[in-house]
Design a protein around this motif. Structure first.
Motif, PDB file in Angstrom:
ATOM      1  N   UNK A  18       4.090  13.491  36.123  1.00  0.00           N
ATOM      2  CA  UNK A  18       4.780  12.902  34.996  1.00  0.00           C
ATOM      3  C   UNK A  18       3.956  13.087  33.723  1.00  0.00           C
ATOM      4  N   UNK A  19       4.646  13.046  32.604  1.00  0.00           N
ATOM      5  CA  UNK A  19       3.963  13.170  31.320  1.00  0.00           C
ATOM      6  C   UNK A  19       4.024  11.826  30.596  1.00  0.00           C
ATOM      7  N   UNK A  20       3.054  11.629  29.760  1.00  0.00           N
ATOM      8  CA  UNK A  20       2.956  10.379  29.015  1.00  0.00           C
ATOM      9  C   UNK A  20       2.313  10.658  27.663  1.00  0.00           C
ATOM     10  N   UNK A  21       2.501   9.752  26.718  1.00  0.00           N
ATOM     11  CA  UNK A  21       1.925   9.948  25.387  1.00  0.00           C
ATOM     12  C   UNK A  21       1.172   8.702  24.930  1.00  0.00           C
ATOM     13  N   UNK A  22       0.242   8.922  24.050  1.00  0.00           N
ATOM     14  CA  UNK A  22      -0.480   7.827  23.433  1.00  0.00           C
ATOM     15  C   UNK A  22       0.242   7.365  22.173  1.00  0.00           C
ATOM     16  N   UNK A  23      -0.109   6.205  21.682  1.00  0.00           N
ATOM     17  CA  UNK A  23       0.481   5.710  20.435  1.00  0.00           C
ATOM     18  C   UNK A  23      -0.018   6.526  19.255  1.00  0.00           C
ATOM     19  N   UNK A  24      -1.282   6.925  19.307  1.00  0.00           N
ATOM     20  CA  UNK A  24      -1.852   7.778  18.271  1.00  0.00           C
ATOM     21  C   UNK A  24      -2.915   8.659  18.905  1.00  0.00           C
ATOM     22  N   UNK A  25      -3.184   9.784  18.267  1.00  0.00           N
ATOM     23  CA  UNK A  25      -4.142  10.734  18.818  1.00  0.00           C
ATOM     24  C   UNK A  25      -5.557  10.165  18.797  1.00  0.00           C
ATOM     25  N   UNK A  26      -6.298  10.463  19.842  1.00  0.00           N
ATOM     26  CA  UNK A  26      -7.701  10.056  19.897  1.00  0.00           C
ATOM     27  C   UNK A  26      -8.484  10.815  18.839  1.00  0.00           C
ATOM     28  N   UNK A  27      -9.336  10.105  18.144  1.00  0.00           N
ATOM     29  CA  UNK A  27     -10.031  10.686  16.988  1.00  0.00           C
ATOM     30  C   UNK A  27     -10.882  11.888  17.365  1.00  0.00           C
ATOM     31  N   UNK A  28     -11.562  11.824  18.476  1.00  0.00           N
ATOM     32  CA  UNK A  28     -12.503  12.884  18.858  1.00  0.00           C
ATOM     33  C   UNK A  28     -11.927  13.828  19.899  1.00  0.00           C
ATOM     34  N   UNK A  52      -2.331   5.838  27.441  1.00  0.00           N
ATOM     35  CA  UNK A  52      -1.000   6.431  27.413  1.00  0.00           C
ATOM     36  C   UNK A  52       0.035   5.346  27.679  1.00  0.00           C
ATOM     37  N   UNK A  53       0.762   4.961  26.639  1.00  0.00           N
ATOM     38  CA  UNK A  53       1.617   3.780  26.748  1.00  0.00           C
ATOM     39  C   UNK A  53       3.097   4.080  26.893  1.00  0.00           C
ATOM     40  N   UNK A  54       3.479   5.339  26.782  1.00  0.00           N
ATOM     41  CA  UNK A  54       4.883   5.714  26.998  1.00  0.00           C
ATOM     42  C   UNK A  54       4.907   6.808  28.050  1.00  0.00           C
ATOM     43  N   UNK A  55       5.636   6.576  29.084  1.00  0.00           N
ATOM     44  CA  UNK A  55       5.643   7.493  30.225  1.00  0.00           C
ATOM     45  C   UNK A  55       7.063   7.898  30.555  1.00  0.00           C
ATOM     46  N   UNK A  56       7.229   9.150  30.914  1.00  0.00           N
ATOM     47  CA  UNK A  56       8.541   9.625  31.322  1.00  0.00           C
ATOM     48  C   UNK A  56       8.700   9.578  32.825  1.00  0.00           C
ATOM     49  N   UNK A 104       3.634  13.534  14.594  1.00  0.00           N
ATOM     50  CA  UNK A 104       3.110  14.231  15.767  1.00  0.00           C
ATOM     51  C   UNK A 104       1.651  13.881  16.028  1.00  0.00           C
ATOM     52  N   UNK A 105       1.205  12.780  15.497  1.00  0.00           N
ATOM     53  CA  UNK A 105      -0.172  12.354  15.685  1.00  0.00           C
ATOM     54  C   UNK A 105      -0.315  11.549  16.981  1.00  0.00           C
ATOM     55  N   UNK A 106      -0.245  12.249  18.096  1.00  0.00           N
ATOM     56  CA  UNK A 106      -0.416  11.607  19.392  1.00  0.00           C
ATOM     57  C   UNK A 106      -0.890  12.639  20.408  1.00  0.00           C
ATOM     58  N   UNK A 107      -1.347  12.143  21.518  1.00  0.00           N
ATOM     59  CA  UNK A 107      -1.738  13.002  22.627  1.00  0.00           C
ATOM     60  C   UNK A 107      -0.686  12.906  23.719  1.00  0.00           C
ATOM     61  N   UNK A 108      -0.543  13.984  24.447  1.00  0.00           N
ATOM     62  CA  UNK A 108       0.355  14.014  25.607  1.00  0.00           C
ATOM     63  C   UNK A 108      -0.468  14.421  26.820  1.00  0.00           C
ATOM     64  N   UNK A 109      -0.287  13.706  27.892  1.00  0.00           N
ATOM     65  CA  UNK A 109      -1.016  14.018  29.107  1.00  0.00           C
ATOM     66  C   UNK A 109      -0.093  14.231  30.283  1.00  0.00           C
ATOM     67  N   UNK A 110      -0.544  15.093  31.171  1.00  0.00           N
ATOM     68  CA  UNK A 110       0.122  15.250  32.464  1.00  0.00           C
ATOM     69  C   UNK A 110      -0.702  14.502  33.510  1.00  0.00           C
TER      70      UNK A 110
END
Length: 126
Positions: free
Chosen positions: A94-104, A113-117, A29-35
Motif C-alpha cells: 500500500x502507499x501512504x503520504x505524509x502531511x508535509x515533506x520531511x525537511x532533510x 505517513x497519515x493518509x493511506x490508500x 505537492x510538498x509531501x512524501x509518498x511511501x510504499x
C-alpha cells in the motif's frame, strides 16, 4: 486526499512488477509518498519512499537494490518497480503520504505517513 494503489497480482519467482499509486485531492505537492508492505505474521514495513516535489528517495534495507520508486507529477502517480521478486515479497502493498515533506529528505518512518490508500496484493509463487 486519497491514494489508490494498483498493479498487484500473481507472479513467478524472478519476475518483475510495477505498482502504481495515484494521489488525488492535494493542493500542494510538498509531501512524501511511501510504499509499505504487510505480510501475515509480520509487521508492516516501508520499502521505498519519495519526496513528491523534488524526487529525493529513500530505500530502507527491505527495498534496497531490487526496488525502485519513481513519480510522474503530471499523472499524480508514484510507481514502485520491483525486480527479481521472491516468495518472501508476497504481501499487501500500500502507499501512504505524509502531511508535509520531511525537511532533510524522505524516510519510511511509518508514523509520519497519515493518509493511506487501500493496498494491492502481490503474490510470488511458482
Amino acid at each position: 486526499v486519497q491514494l489508490q494503489a494498483s498493479g498487484g497480482g500473481l507472479v513467478q519467482p524472478g519476475s518483475s512488477l510495477t505498482l502504481s499509486c495515484v494521489v488525488s485531492g492535494f493542493t500542494s505537492d510538498n509531501f512524501d509518498v511511501g510504499w509499505f508492505r504487510h505480510s501475515p505474521g509480520k509487521p508492516g514495513t516501508g520499502v521505498s519512499c519519495i519526496n513528491f516535489h523534488d524526487g529525493r528517495t529513500y530505500y530502507p534495507s527491505s527495498g534496497e537494490g531490487r526496488f525502485t520508486i519513481s513519480k510522474d507529477n503530471a499523472k499524480k502517480t508514484v510507481y514502485l518497480r520491483m525486480n527479481n521478486l521472491q516468495p518472501a515479497d508476497t504481501a499487501i502493498y500500500y502507499c501512504a503520504k505524509t502531511n508535509s515533506a520531511a525537511e532533510y529528505g524522505p524516510s519510511c518512518y511509518s508514523p509520519m505517513y497519515d493518509v493511506r490508500g487501500q493496498g494491492t496484493l502481490v503474490t510470488v509463487s511458482s
